[in-house]
Design an enzyme around this catalytic site. Structure first.
Site, PDB file in Angstrom:
ATOM      1  N   PHE A  97       0.852  -1.196   0.000  1.00 11.55           N
ATOM      2  CA  PHE A  97       0.000   0.000   0.000  1.00 11.55           C
ATOM      3  C   PHE A  97       0.879   1.234   0.000  1.00 11.55           C
ATOM      4  O   PHE A  97       1.940   1.260   0.626  1.00 11.55           O
ATOM      5  CB  PHE A  97      -0.874   0.058   1.266  1.00 11.55           C
ATOM      6  CG  PHE A  97      -1.991  -0.930   1.303  1.00 11.55           C
ATOM      7  CD1 PHE A  97      -2.373  -1.641   0.188  1.00 11.55           C
ATOM      8  CD2 PHE A  97      -2.676  -1.143   2.486  1.00 11.55           C
ATOM      9  CE1 PHE A  97      -3.405  -2.550   0.252  1.00 11.55           C
ATOM     10  CE2 PHE A  97      -3.715  -2.053   2.562  1.00 11.55           C
ATOM     11  CZ  PHE A  97      -4.083  -2.758   1.434  1.00 11.55           C
ATOM     12  N   GLU A  98       0.393   2.265  -0.642  1.00 11.91           N
ATOM     13  CA  GLU A  98       1.110   3.534  -0.636  1.00 11.91           C
ATOM     14  C   GLU A  98       1.281   4.078   0.779  1.00 11.91           C
ATOM     15  O   GLU A  98       2.264   4.752   1.092  1.00 11.91           O
ATOM     16  CB  GLU A  98       0.349   4.560  -1.491  1.00 11.91           C
ATOM     17  CG  GLU A  98       1.058   5.884  -1.640  1.00 11.91           C
ATOM     18  CD  GLU A  98       0.231   6.876  -2.440  1.00 11.91           C
ATOM     19  OE1 GLU A  98       0.513   8.078  -2.337  1.00 11.91           O
ATOM     20  OE2 GLU A  98      -0.700   6.442  -3.159  1.00 11.91           O
ATOM     21  N   GLY A  99       0.346   3.762   1.651  1.00 11.68           N
ATOM     22  CA  GLY A  99       0.416   4.244   3.019  1.00 11.68           C
ATOM     23  C   GLY A  99       1.521   3.621   3.847  1.00 11.68           C
ATOM     24  O   GLY A  99       1.777   4.067   4.968  1.00 11.68           O
TER      25      GLY A  99
END
Length: 256
Positions: free
Chosen positions: A53-55
């Site tokens: 995930f980008e997070g």
């Protein structure tokens, strides 16, 4: 497993997209259909699939009924391999550790360029969209899979703005623009599965979905399509695929 005859456009999107993934790959997935497809593949065929995930979550494991609403949601940290800062996750892309980028967009054009910035004149856009996020990084450094609804207003000859580059202007223009690796691999819609010509780098139809004609695909596309010489028909979703998919999204947030 038996074939199922009743499914939504969103469900066939997720299922066909999940079939494009292979065990052992590292996949950078956006929320919604991309994450749903990656999780479905992980549960059905690819236990060794690593989802990023980008997070910051690396090796996300999504529990049934707990799909995150954003890339920064931390519910998927449970059983994940590690949690990094966003910059460190994007550095994994630059170092070549990610095989597949998986996301959607508001517009796509004949060369696989994606627009998620705005619709209309840059000076006075009709609609402002969420923007790039990590989309440019992902599309610049990986082989891309895009899953999106098939509409003429979305499939345009030239996007209003290139948020995430595909093959730019076709041919060798991606490499000439400083992006020697990656590119658009597959585009999945409720009507067909698309690839890109090896030389022209232009979109072509590889397979039609069940009950869909060439004319229907072309009528819903804003540019002339090429059809592969070995054009096939995709296998319909199976009962088991639909069962697992509906367990993942019981409230039909992404598959209605």
């Amino acid at each position: 497993m038996t074939e199922a005859s009743h499914y939504t456009a969103s469900e066939i999107l997720a299922i066909l997209a999940s079939r494009q993934l292979k065990d052992g790959q590292v996949v950078f997935a956006g929320v919604g259909t991309p994450l749903l497809a990656a999780t479905l593949a992980q549960q059905l065929r690819c236990p060794g699939l690593t989802i990023l995930f980008e997070g910051g979550v690396v090796g996300a494991f999504v529990e049934a009924g707990k799909l995150p609403p954003s890339t920064n949601d931390q519910r998927c940290t449970k059983r994940a391999n590690m949690v990094l800062g966003s910059a460190d996750v994007l550095l994994l892309l630059q170092r070549g550790y990610v095989d597949i980028g998986f996301m959607g967009g508001a517009q796509i054009d004949q060369f696989g360029n994606l627009n998620s910035s705005f619709i209309g004149d840059p000076a006075a856009p009709k609609t402002r969209l969420p923007g790039t996020g990590g989309g440019n990084d992902i599309s610049s450094l990986t082989n891309m899979i895009v899953a999106m609804k098939h509409e003429k207003r979305r499939f345009v000859e030239n996007v209003d703005f290139i948020t995430s580059p595909g093959f730019i202007r076709g041919g060798d223009s991606r490499r000439e623009s400083g992006l020697p690796a990656g590119g658009m691999f597959r585009v999945i819609t409720e009507l067909a599965v698309f690839g890109f010509d090896d030389k022209k780098r232009r979109m072509k139809v590889l397979a039609l979905n069940p009950g869909v004609s060439r004319e229907e695909v072309q009528d819903n596309t804003g540019f002339g399509l090429d059809f592969d010489e070995s054009l096939t028909v995709t296998e319909p979703p199976t009962t088991h695929e639909l069962q697992i998919l509906r367990q993942l999204d019981p409230e039909r947030l992404f598959t209605a």
